[in-house]
Design a protein around this motif. Structure first.
Motif, short mmCIF file in Angstrom:
data_model
loop_
_atom_site.label_atom_id
_atom_site.label_comp_id
_atom_site.label_asym_id
_atom_site.label_seq_id
_atom_site.Cartn_x
_atom_site.Cartn_y
_atom_site.Cartn_z
N PRO A 1 0.81 -1.22 0.00
CA PRO A 1 0.00 0.00 0.00
C PRO A 1 0.84 1.27 0.00
CG PRO A 1 -0.59 -1.44 1.85
CD PRO A 1 0.53 -2.08 1.13
N GLN A 2 2.06 1.19 0.51
CA GLN A 2 2.94 2.35 0.58
C GLN A 2 3.49 2.74 -0.80
OE1 GLN A 2 3.31 -0.49 2.28
NE2 GLN A 2 3.08 0.00 4.43
N THR A 3 3.23 1.95 -1.80
CA THR A 3 3.73 2.23 -3.15
C THR A 3 3.26 3.60 -3.63
OG1 THR A 3 3.72 -0.13 -3.63
CG2 THR A 3 3.84 1.34 -5.51
N THR A 4 2.10 4.03 -3.17
CA THR A 4 1.59 5.34 -3.60
C THR A 4 2.57 6.45 -3.26
OG1 THR A 4 -0.31 6.82 -3.54
CG2 THR A 4 0.21 5.72 -1.50
N GLY A 5 3.26 6.35 -2.12
CA GLY A 5 4.25 7.36 -1.75
C GLY A 5 5.44 7.37 -2.70
N GLY A 6 5.91 6.20 -3.08
CA GLY A 6 7.01 6.11 -4.03
C GLY A 6 6.63 6.64 -5.39
N TRP A 7 5.42 6.35 -5.81
CA TRP A 7 4.95 6.85 -7.10
C TRP A 7 4.81 8.37 -7.07
CZ3 TRP A 7 1.24 3.92 -10.74
CH2 TRP A 7 1.73 2.62 -10.97
N THR A 8 4.41 8.91 -5.93
CA THR A 8 4.30 10.37 -5.79
C THR A 8 5.68 11.00 -5.89
OG1 THR A 8 2.32 10.13 -4.42
CG2 THR A 8 3.47 12.24 -4.31
N ARG A 9 6.65 10.44 -5.17
CA ARG A 9 8.01 10.97 -5.22
C ARG A 9 8.61 10.83 -6.61
NH1 ARG A 9 7.71 8.56 -0.32
NH2 ARG A 9 8.72 6.63 -1.00
N GLY A 10 8.22 9.80 -7.35
CA GLY A 10 8.73 9.56 -8.69
C GLY A 10 7.97 10.29 -9.78
N ASP A 11 7.03 11.15 -9.40
CA ASP A 11 6.23 11.94 -10.35
C ASP A 11 5.32 11.08 -11.22
OD1 ASP A 11 5.35 14.40 -11.39
OD2 ASP A 11 6.72 14.25 -13.09
N TRP A 12 4.85 9.96 -10.68
CA TRP A 12 3.85 9.14 -11.36
C TRP A 12 2.45 9.52 -10.88
CZ3 TRP A 12 4.69 4.41 -14.33
CH2 TRP A 12 6.01 4.22 -14.67
N ILE A 13 2.40 10.10 -9.68
CA ILE A 13 1.15 10.53 -9.06
C ILE A 13 1.35 11.95 -8.57
CG2 ILE A 13 -0.42 10.19 -7.10
CD1 ILE A 13 0.37 7.24 -7.09
N ASP A 14 0.28 12.73 -8.70
CA ASP A 14 0.30 14.10 -8.18
C ASP A 14 -0.88 14.25 -7.22
OD1 ASP A 14 1.11 16.78 -7.96
OD2 ASP A 14 -0.32 17.41 -9.50
N ILE A 15 -0.66 14.97 -6.14
CA ILE A 15 -1.74 15.24 -5.20
C ILE A 15 -2.33 16.60 -5.55
CG2 ILE A 15 -2.38 15.56 -2.78
CD1 ILE A 15 -0.02 13.72 -2.06
N GLY A 16 -3.60 16.60 -5.92
CA GLY A 16 -4.26 17.82 -6.34
C GLY A 16 -4.61 18.73 -5.17
N ASP A 17 -5.05 19.94 -5.50
CA ASP A 17 -5.47 20.90 -4.48
C ASP A 17 -6.63 20.36 -3.65
OD1 ASP A 17 -3.52 22.68 -5.33
OD2 ASP A 17 -4.89 23.73 -6.70
N ASP A 18 -7.38 19.42 -4.23
CA ASP A 18 -8.51 18.83 -3.52
C ASP A 18 -8.09 17.69 -2.59
OD1 ASP A 18 -7.80 16.96 -5.42
OD2 ASP A 18 -9.74 16.95 -6.46
N GLY A 19 -6.76 17.39 -2.54
CA GLY A 19 -6.26 16.33 -1.69
C GLY A 19 -6.32 14.94 -2.31
N LEU A 20 -6.88 14.85 -3.52
CA LEU A 20 -6.97 13.56 -4.20
C LEU A 20 -5.70 13.29 -4.99
CD1 LEU A 20 -10.67 13.72 -5.49
CD2 LEU A 20 -9.79 12.60 -3.42
N ARG A 21 -5.42 12.02 -5.21
CA ARG A 21 -4.25 11.61 -5.98
C ARG A 21 -4.67 11.35 -7.43
NH1 ARG A 21 -4.07 11.99 -1.05
NH2 ARG A 21 -2.26 11.49 0.20
#
Length: 107
Positions: free
Chosen positions: A68-88
């Protein structure tokens, strides 16, 4: 007398252990089990264009065999962005990778 810890040597050892564990995990994958690249593609396809809350993203990764922690790695790797609404949201990088994967290019 205690000698100081050789951090570089410890890091190298941990990386070696991690590679070994990855090999063991791959060996447990049966012939019908998708590999990491296919599971990555499935995550991106399932995610689509919608925004996901943190727990939803973690559940999606878990469903496809990732921690489940993969989302953090993807965020750091610029695969996921957290929007102003807090959603990924998936980034262009994720979509481009999927397009190359689906076309049979080596990612």
């Amino acid at each position: 007398m205690d000698e100081p810890i050789d951090r570089a040597r410890v890091q190298a050892g941990l990386r070696l252990i991690a590679r070994g564990l990855e090999e063991l995990a791959a060996a447990l994958d049966g012939p019908d089990e998708p590999g990491e690249l296919e599971r990555t593609a499935r995550v991106i396809r399932d995610w689509g264009d919608r925004g996901l809350r943190k727990n939803e993203a973690s559940a999606l990764f878990r469903r496809h065999g990732f921690a489940p922690q993969t989302t953090g790695g993807w965020t750091r790797g610029d695969w996921i962005d957290i929007g102003d609404d807090g959603l990924r949201y998936l980034t262009a990088k994720s979509r481009e990778w999927l397009a190359g994967h689906d076309e049979g290019e080596e990612p």
